[in-house]
Design a protein around this motif. Structure first.
Motif, mmCIF file in Angstrom:
data_model
loop_
_atom_site.group_PDB
_atom_site.id
_atom_site.type_symbol
_atom_site.label_atom_id
_atom_site.label_comp_id
_atom_site.label_asym_id
_atom_site.label_seq_id
_atom_site.Cartn_x
_atom_site.Cartn_y
_atom_site.Cartn_z
ATOM 1 N N SER A 65 43.046 63.785 44.721
ATOM 2 C CA SER A 65 43.200 64.495 43.443
ATOM 3 C C SER A 65 41.843 64.867 42.853
ATOM 4 C CB SER A 65 43.951 63.593 42.457
ATOM 5 O OG SER A 65 43.908 64.127 41.150
ATOM 6 N N GLY A 66 41.843 65.896 42.022
ATOM 7 C CA GLY A 66 40.626 66.299 41.310
ATOM 8 C C GLY A 66 40.418 65.542 40.011
ATOM 9 N N SER A 96 43.049 54.647 44.734
ATOM 10 C CA SER A 96 44.440 54.221 44.816
ATOM 11 C C SER A 96 45.248 54.913 43.731
ATOM 12 C CB SER A 96 44.483 52.697 44.675
ATOM 13 O OG SER A 96 45.789 52.206 44.872
ATOM 14 N N PHE A 140 52.562 50.899 50.041
ATOM 15 C CA PHE A 140 53.687 51.711 49.580
ATOM 16 C C PHE A 140 54.767 51.781 50.655
ATOM 17 C CE2 PHE A 140 50.465 54.559 51.355
ATOM 18 C CZ PHE A 140 51.187 55.269 52.301
ATOM 19 N N ALA A 195 46.823 52.209 50.792
ATOM 20 C CA ALA A 195 45.648 52.967 50.380
ATOM 21 C C ALA A 195 44.495 52.414 51.200
ATOM 22 C CB ALA A 195 45.387 52.773 48.890
ATOM 23 N N LEU A 230 54.021 61.234 37.810
ATOM 24 C CA LEU A 230 53.193 61.653 38.947
ATOM 25 C C LEU A 230 53.542 60.842 40.198
ATOM 26 C CD1 LEU A 230 50.201 61.143 40.584
ATOM 27 C CD2 LEU A 230 50.994 63.457 40.069
HETATM 28 O O1 X90 Z 1 45.634 66.123 41.270
HETATM 29 C C1 X90 Z 1 46.846 66.061 41.512
HETATM 30 O O2 X90 Z 1 47.563 67.056 41.410
HETATM 31 C C2 X90 Z 1 47.443 64.735 41.913
HETATM 32 C C3 X90 Z 1 47.633 64.579 43.376
HETATM 33 C C4 X90 Z 1 48.135 63.211 43.795
HETATM 34 C C5 X90 Z 1 48.512 63.088 45.225
HETATM 35 C C6 X90 Z 1 48.980 61.772 45.753
HETATM 36 C C7 X90 Z 1 49.784 60.886 44.873
HETATM 37 C C8 X90 Z 1 50.453 59.732 45.581
HETATM 38 C C9 X90 Z 1 51.415 58.949 44.726
HETATM 39 C C10 X90 Z 1 52.519 58.040 46.836
HETATM 40 C C11 X90 Z 1 52.203 56.913 47.710
HETATM 41 C C12 X90 Z 1 50.935 56.156 47.515
HETATM 42 C C13 X90 Z 1 49.727 56.723 48.213
HETATM 43 C C14 X90 Z 1 48.446 56.012 47.912
HETATM 44 C C15 X90 Z 1 47.257 56.542 48.595
HETATM 45 C C16 X90 Z 1 45.940 56.165 48.060
HETATM 46 C C17 X90 Z 1 52.224 57.898 45.371
#
Ligand code: X90
Length: 275
Positions: free
Chosen positions: A87-88, A116, A156, A189, A259
């Motif tokens: 994400s940004g 995370s 997860f 993560a 989110l």
């Molecule tokens: O900036 C944005 O638009 C947000 C993008 C977020 C993308 C990923 C969110 C993941 C949420 C899913 C499983 C956990 C993954 C953990 C990885 C570090 C939850």
């Protein structure tokens, strides 16, 4: 007396907190609607709408101005973001912090890349709250939280990775596996804050075993935070199993926000824990 505030983006799933705190919402969008990940969000309604919606859906992180608004009025700010690998949010928070400290040279902002999301962010926020209440200085807290992050983890378990794949956060090949009925993807993560797949578990029982096995690899003792997306039954089973396997833990179950709900989808479970 200096004033402390904790700010996080809404990926932490925390809405209210004992100390001064703000959650800065991410947004979930389609061509027709925008969902703001704050108190007004009806998660269940959003999930149902998105499951039926045929077009593209995506998410958007907070911009610099939104972060700045949350910082305003405080001297010492700890800002926790979702992993900068996906994400940004971290970048825009970092930009906001720079601007804030240029405007108020005597104030401090530490932007913390959680590497995370969800319950692991929540653990970091809880720890910050504890360190602030102990009366520690900004610099002491900054050092201690860095150390603390070495001992927190995220696992997860997902039933669908449709939204992750559609937004380029996992490969379509991996996502296809999660789409198979009865298969759950268990992952973590990684140290770099990326999504790392560990098991393709058949059935809920196997999924729970795989989660526990992965927790055994790092060790677990202390706090466990389970955030689920409309899956209280499996979360409670997991809680029982965690307490049985690691008796020295305190487990709290809560629900994801918008989110994490968008990406983890119905049935998804996120586990943040201390080793
Ligand atoms: O900036 C944005 O638009 C947000 C993008 C977020 C993308 C990923 C969110 C993941 C949420 C899913 C499983 C956990 C993954 C953990 C990885 C570090 C939850």
């Amino acid at each position: 007396m200096s004033t402390f505030k904790i700010v996080s983006d809404s990926s932490s799933d925390i809405r209210e907190f004992s100390a001064a705190f703000s959650s800065v919402p991410l947004k979930i969008r389609t061509d027709e609607r925008e969902f703001c990940d704050d108190d007004t969000l009806n998660l269940s309604e959003m999930l149902t709408y998105l499951e039926k919606y045929k077009g593209k859906s995506s998410s958007a992180c907070p911009n610099t101005a939104e972060w700045l608004e949350a910082f305003e009025g405080y001297e010492n700010i700890f800002c926790v973001t979702i992993t900068s690998s996906l994400s940004g949010s971290y970048n825009s928070a970092y930009g906001a912090a720079k601007e804030y400290m240029e405007k108020y040279p005597e104030r401090h902002v530490l932007v913390i890349d959680s590497l995370s999301t969800g319950p692991e962010c929540a653990l970091v926020i809880e720890k910050l709250g504890q360190l602030i209440s102990e009366g520690k200085s900004f610099d002491e807290i900054s050092a201690e939280i860095k150390e603390y992050q070495k001992h927190t983890h995220l696992i997860f378990a997902l039933e669908s990775m449709h939204n992750l794949a559609n937004n380029g956060r996992v490969s379509p090949i991996v996502a296809k596996l999660a789409g198979v009925i009865g298969i759950r993807i268990v992952g973590k993560a990684s140290d770099e804050g990326t999504l790392e797949i560990m098991n393709k578990s058949r059935g809920a029982k196997r999924m729970l075993e795989d989660i526990i096995d992965n927790m055994k690899k790092t060790g677990c003792g202390g706090k466990v935070r389970i955030h689920h997306c409309e899956n209280p039954a499996v979360s409670e089973k997991l809680e029982a199993l965690i307490k049985e396997t690691f008796p020295e833990t305190s487990v709290v179950i809560s629900t994801v926000g918008g989110l994490c709900g968008f990406y983890a989808e119905r049935g998804g479970i996120l586990i943040g824990y201390e080793s």
